[in-house]
Design an enzyme around this catalytic site. Structure first.
Site, PDB file in Angstrom:
ATOM      1  N   CYS A  79       0.830  -1.055  -0.134  1.00  0.00           N
ATOM      2  CA  CYS A  79      -0.100  -0.033   0.003  1.00  0.00           C
ATOM      3  C   CYS A  79       0.835   1.273  -0.170  1.00  0.00           C
ATOM      4  O   CYS A  79       0.602   2.212  -0.704  1.00  0.00           O
ATOM      5  CB  CYS A  79      -0.849   0.071   1.098  1.00  0.00           C
ATOM      6  N   GLN A 100       1.063 -10.902  -3.403  1.00  0.00           N
ATOM      7  CA  GLN A 100      -0.300 -10.855  -2.849  1.00  0.00           C
ATOM      8  C   GLN A 100      -1.222 -10.322  -4.224  1.00  0.00           C
ATOM      9  O   GLN A 100      -0.584  -9.456  -5.036  1.00  0.00           O
ATOM     10  CB  GLN A 100      -0.654  -9.739  -1.967  1.00  0.00           C
ATOM     11  N   ARG A 112       8.015 -10.434   5.029  1.00  0.00           N
ATOM     12  CA  ARG A 112       7.908 -10.165   6.184  1.00  0.00           C
ATOM     13  C   ARG A 112       8.645 -11.373   6.999  1.00  0.00           C
ATOM     14  O   ARG A 112       8.649 -12.667   6.545  1.00  0.00           O
ATOM     15  CB  ARG A 112       6.270 -10.576   6.518  1.00  0.00           C
ATOM     16  N   LYS A 116     -13.703  -4.953   8.738  1.00  0.00           N
ATOM     17  CA  LYS A 116     -13.250  -5.715   7.555  1.00  0.00           C
ATOM     18  C   LYS A 116     -13.932  -6.958   7.396  1.00  0.00           C
ATOM     19  O   LYS A 116     -14.675  -7.304   8.490  1.00  0.00           O
ATOM     20  CB  LYS A 116     -11.744  -6.262   7.577  1.00  0.00           C
ATOM     21  N   HIS A 148      -6.000  -1.607  -4.067  1.00  0.00           N
ATOM     22  CA  HIS A 148      -6.645  -0.575  -3.295  1.00  0.00           C
ATOM     23  C   HIS A 148      -7.643   0.400  -3.903  1.00  0.00           C
ATOM     24  O   HIS A 148      -7.209   0.610  -5.117  1.00  0.00           O
ATOM     25  CB  HIS A 148      -5.202   0.190  -2.802  1.00  0.00           C
ATOM     26  N   HIS A 161      -8.459  -1.945   1.337  1.00  0.00           N
ATOM     27  CA  HIS A 161      -7.461  -2.887   0.989  1.00  0.00           C
ATOM     28  C   HIS A 161      -8.053  -4.120   0.803  1.00  0.00           C
ATOM     29  O   HIS A 161      -9.117  -4.575   1.499  1.00  0.00           O
ATOM     30  CB  HIS A 161      -6.402  -3.133   1.996  1.00  0.00           C
ATOM     31  N   ASP A 166      -2.956  -8.124  -4.643  1.00  0.00           N
ATOM     32  CA  ASP A 166      -3.373  -6.749  -3.821  1.00  0.00           C
ATOM     33  C   ASP A 166      -3.861  -5.663  -4.529  1.00  0.00           C
ATOM     34  O   ASP A 166      -3.436  -5.238  -5.528  1.00  0.00           O
ATOM     35  CB  ASP A 166      -2.125  -6.520  -3.048  1.00  0.00           C
TER      36      ASP A 166
HETATM   37 ZN   LIG Z   1      -3.075  -2.605   1.477  1.00  0.00          ZN
END
Ligand SMILES: [Zn+2]
Ligand SMILES: [Zn+2]
Length: 639
Positions: free
Chosen positions: A337, A384, A366, A468, A388, A514, A386
């Site tokens: 992000c 990911q 990570r 979420k 946004h 997200h 991913d």
């Molecule tokens: Zn994110």
């Protein structure tokens, strides 16, 4: 009068009982079946033993094996049962902790003997004796100093250490026969309730998980109220072993790990890399079709970025140490992000640009402790899917509805029809205004309800920056896996001062969503391998067809055939070795390839193949063109 109390049940009904009656006796007045199945109960929301007396009007909720928290009580009682058996066989054994876990229980034991699988059988035998003795399990409460003396006299040094850390004046413990253990409870009422159990594994574990401390022996076990359920469970474990993606990953030559590259950093072999590419390509195209813009950001970024995002404050333990370049600190990207926001912020956006959806297959790194790394499902570097979404508050609901539909469509393509969906609301520690939280939580709830999606509320389990939705999928053998997540964020737009120009000509702050649909590609592929047991559908199969010759004479024709299929974007492999066709077919079956096309003299002359489908014994003679169009149709339909 005076001695009668009222007990309210979850269905709204009420029963009367005598003051001081035990929970067990009160349940007996409801029904003998329920009484036999009861493990413990909640009285006014507090979990208590069946032997506990009820001294006033109360709400009562009976806990059975299948109720929430029931398994924990059962499995934790089984850990006491195991400890008692071990103590009888190894009187010098000292016990550390013995909790219930997600699937069963364990106990950490300090004992000179090195436990072997034969020892486990011996311990199981002793456990059976304790069950047959039908010992009553009783709670006792002692003043702290007495408890310290009791466990000190027994030589239970770990328990003494634990009691020393408690701040209460009294300490509770549970006794069954000659055995006593420090415990909060609640517990079953009698050892005879544990009708079926199995000790499944031995491992080493440091006291308090700290490698500076002594290494103890941990025995894992599982228990059920009846033998049939235990049998079913053990069969499931066997099936899971057969499907283990680490084993299939090797057998099907999909991926590996190298000590020199590092733990938790998967290496994709040709078969795995192509599988990953197929998923990546398919998913990226699906995003473009839905109006997402494609982003691409580097794997490292300067410390400034993560100071602004806050990751250097609250996420550092998951990040790797910085890399110095030109005297500045750079970090491996733990999340996509912050970098993606730089692209969004690179030009002024207007309200007409919203909702603005940005997507990337973004790789992150990570830190995970080496002890928790597990094949592809727990790694240190992963990619990911991913995205946004930047939108106005009044657009959240529609965006979430779109994302939900998109997610469920994607999961269904991979054969995941069954799932559980959770809505998590505001936790105690959080950022954002009350109004923000209310609007966003309502938007998520409305989106779920308008899409007719059943969900479970998880109060207080949202992230600190917003509510979420989490989606867990159920695989072919009934196991649940957390995959998709959709999170509203009030925090990063503030921190990065994200804005758009509204219709009023003024700057406004957008909301950020997200979302990851499959989650980590590595983890998802690990799940897929186990879900399909390595038998991928044609569109995913790394090798879609093996072209096998009857004799070496067809080698040239097979080579032409292979090149033709490659041009059609199919994934063939050839087998022109001087081996019998039976042998070649057996090998292709072991590789779980969806099709085997056999070519002999006749097929080579006629321009046909003899096609055999995975899992079938018969083959069908087919013209080359028909064969290609059959494959292409099945790939398009993703059957
Ligand atoms: Zn994110
Ligand atoms: Zn206990």
């Amino acid at each position: 009068m005076g001695n009668q109390i009222k007990i309210s049940l979850p269905d709204g009904s009420q029963i009367e009982a005598e003051k001081g009656n035990s929970v067990y006796d009160i349940i007996g007045t409801i029904g003998k079946g329920l009484q036999a199945a009861a493990l413990a109960a909640e009285i006014n929301g507090e979990k208590v033993d069946l032997a506990a007396p009820v001294n006033g009007d109360a709400r009562m909720n009976v806990i059975t094996f299948t109720s929430e928290g029931g398994k924990d009580i059962f499995w934790h009682s089984a850990s006491h049962l195991m400890a008692q058996a071990i103590k009888r066989l190894y009187p010098e054994a000292k016990f550390a902790i013995g909790p219930a876990i997600e699937s069963g229980f364990y106990y950490d034991i300090d004992v000179a003997a090195n436990f072997t699988p034969e020892d486990l059988e011996k311990i199981e035998g002793e456990m059976q004796k304790v069950v047959d003795e039908a010992l009553e399990i009783r709670r006792e409460v002692l003043p702290r100093h007495e408890a310290l003396k009791l466990f000190g006299d027994m030589g239970e040094t770990y328990k003494v250490e634990m009691i020393g850390e408690l701040s209460d004046d009294t300490v509770s413990m549970y006794r069954q026969g000659e055995f006593v253990d420090l415990c909060r409870g609640p517990h079953l009422r009698n050892t005879s309730q544990m009708k079926a159990f199995k000790l499944v594994a031995i491992a080493g574990a440091y006291w308090r998980g700290d490698e500076k401390n002594k290494m103890l022996q941990r025995i894992y076990g599982i228990a059920f109220p009846d033998k049939k359920e235990l049998k079913k469970h053990l069969e499931l474990i066997e099936e899971a072993k057969k499907r283990d993606h680490r084993r299939l990953g090797k057998e099907l030559d999909l991926f590996s790990f190298s000590n020199d590259v590092g733990a938790g950093l998967p290496l994709w072999h040709p078969n795995g890399a192509v599988l990953r590419f197929v998923i990546d390509k398919f998913e990226t195209m699906e995003h473009l079709k839905r109006g997402y813009k494609l982003y691409g950001v580097p794997h490292i970024a300067r410390s400034n970025l993560y100071e602004t995002s806050g990751h250097l404050g609250f996420y550092t333990e998951n990040m790797y140490s910085p890399i110095q370049i030109d005297g500045q600190d750079y970090y491996l990207k733990p999340m996509n992000c912050p970098s993606q926001i730089q692209i969004f912020n690179s030009s002024m956006k207007s309200y007409r640009d919203l909702p603005y959806r940005a997507f990337e297959m973004g790789t992150v790194y990570r830190y995970e402790r080496s002890g928790v790394l597990h094949g592809l499902t727990r790694v240190r570097g992963f990619t990911q899917d991913d995205a946004h979404i930047f939108c106005r508050e009044d657009q959240i609901e529609d965006e979430i509805r779109n994302v939900l539909e998109f997610t469920l469509d994607m999961l269904a393509v991979f054969g995941f029809q069954e799932k559980s969906i959770y809505l998590s609301t505001r936790p105690e520690k959080s950022v954002g205004t009350d109004a923000n939280w209310e609007v966003a939580t309502n938007a998520l709830r409305n989106a779920l309800e308008k899409n007719s999606i059943k969900y479970t509320l998880d109060p207080g389990e949202g992230v600190f920056y917003g509510p979420k939705i989490d989606i867990k999928i159920r695989d072919a053998i009934g196991r649940e896996w957390q995959c998709s997540t959709i999170q509203v964020d009030f925090n990063l737009p503030e921190r990065f001062d994200i804005s758009y120009i509204g219709s009023d000509g003024q700057k406004h702050r957008p909301i950020m969503i997200h979302r990851a649909l499959l989650g980590s590609l590595e983890r998802f592929i690990g799940i897929l391998i186990e879900h399909y047991s390595g038998k991928f559908p044609l569109w995913l199969a790394p090798v879609q067809v093996i072209l096998a010759s009857l004799s070496e004479e067809q080698a040239e024709y097979i080579e032409t055939l292979k090149n033709r299929l490659l041009l059609e974007e199919l994934r063939p492999e050839t087998d022109v070795r001087n081996e019998s066709i039976g042998y070649k077919i057996r090998e292709a079956i072991a590789k779980k390839v969806p099709f085997i096309a056999v070519v002999g003299k006749k097929e080579a002359e006629e321009g046909t193949v003899s096609l055999r489908r995975r899992g079938e014994n018969k083959s069908e003679n087919m013209k080359l063109e028909d064969f290609i169009s059959l494959l292409k149709t099945e790939i398009r339909e993703k059957k």
